[in-house]
Design a protein around this motif. Structure first.
Motif, mmCIF file in Angstrom:
data_model
loop_
_atom_site.group_PDB
_atom_site.id
_atom_site.type_symbol
_atom_site.label_atom_id
_atom_site.label_comp_id
_atom_site.label_asym_id
_atom_site.label_seq_id
_atom_site.Cartn_x
_atom_site.Cartn_y
_atom_site.Cartn_z
ATOM 1 N N ARG A 119 0.838 -1.130 -0.046
ATOM 2 C CA ARG A 119 0.147 -0.082 -0.077
ATOM 3 C C ARG A 119 0.913 1.224 0.101
ATOM 4 N NH1 ARG A 119 -3.800 -0.393 4.870
ATOM 5 N NH2 ARG A 119 -4.800 1.525 3.802
ATOM 6 N N LEU A 121 3.604 3.863 -1.366
ATOM 7 C CA LEU A 121 4.256 4.462 -2.463
ATOM 8 C C LEU A 121 5.589 5.280 -1.947
ATOM 9 C CD1 LEU A 121 4.602 5.505 -5.530
ATOM 10 C CD2 LEU A 121 3.362 7.768 -4.694
ATOM 11 N N THR A 123 8.899 7.613 -2.547
ATOM 12 C CA THR A 123 9.560 8.721 -3.434
ATOM 13 C C THR A 123 10.507 9.215 -2.555
ATOM 14 O OG1 THR A 123 7.732 10.213 -2.172
ATOM 15 C CG2 THR A 123 7.196 9.232 -4.626
ATOM 16 N N THR A 136 4.319 6.927 1.429
ATOM 17 C CA THR A 136 2.844 7.405 1.536
ATOM 18 C C THR A 136 1.898 6.267 1.173
ATOM 19 O OG1 THR A 136 3.636 9.591 0.611
ATOM 20 C CG2 THR A 136 1.297 9.375 0.435
ATOM 21 N N ARG A 147 1.955 9.870 5.848
ATOM 22 C CA ARG A 147 2.937 9.887 5.122
ATOM 23 C C ARG A 147 4.039 9.966 6.037
ATOM 24 N NH1 ARG A 147 4.576 14.373 0.428
ATOM 25 N NH2 ARG A 147 3.980 12.468 -0.762
#
Length: 173
Positions: A119, A121, A123, A136, A147
């Motif tokens: 789930r 992400l 970055t 996130t 986050r």
């Protein structure tokens, strides 16, 4: 008389000390807010729900539609973002405060990835990449998110709030 003694024992076992999270603490961070403070509440409603005054961290700031509020007493390491008059985000900087899933400041990046498997992400962090990153996750309706900021593979801070509010890199920007 025995019932009274048991009730006292149980009450003592669930005693909540402000600013100190316990395994059964009601003050955890979720996609909806922090304990009784829910995203979308006004400043006054959030104060009432939390039971303590929320004070403006930066009263001289140039952003009339965005403020950071901290509890005057207790709840150490918790700050709320007030955006357009409503609670939009909660920021956490202390290990004592966990998410409903148990994630905390100081946890490893791998721990967060495992806890929220499939789930998250990942970055690059705006300031600390390549050593830092953002982890996130959005709610199922994609209106709220969580986050985690990491540096050297450790969570340094985390926040939850509206999808817009968790995207801000520096304060209200």
């Amino acid at each position: 008389m025995v019932k009274f003694a048991v009730a006292i024992t149980l009450a003592c076992g669930t005693l909540v000390i402000p600013g100190v999270a316990t395994a059964d603490d009601a003050y955890r961070v979720s996609f909806n807010g922090y304990g009784p403070v829910k995203f979308g509440m006004t400043h006054v409603a959030a104060q009432r729900a939390l039971g303590v005054k929320l004070v403006d961290e930066y009263p001289d700031a140039d952003y009339p539609d965005c403020k950071f509020l901290s509890p005057k007493n207790g709840h150490a390491g918790v700050t709320f973002m007030l955006l357009h008059g409503h609670i939009a985000r909660v920021d956490v900087s202390e290990r004592a405060i966990s998410t409903v899933s148990g994630a905390r400041v100081g946890d490893s990046k791998e721990s967060i990835m495992s806890l929220y498997a499939g789930r998250v992400l990942v970055t690059p962090h705006y300031y600390t990449a390549p050593d830092g990153s953002y982890l996130t996750m959005l709610s199922s309706d994609r209106k709220h998110g969580l986050r985690f900021e990491t540096d050297m593979n450790r969570v340094t801070t985390y926040y939850a709030g509206t999808k817009e509010a968790i995207q801000f890199v520096e304060g209200c920007l």
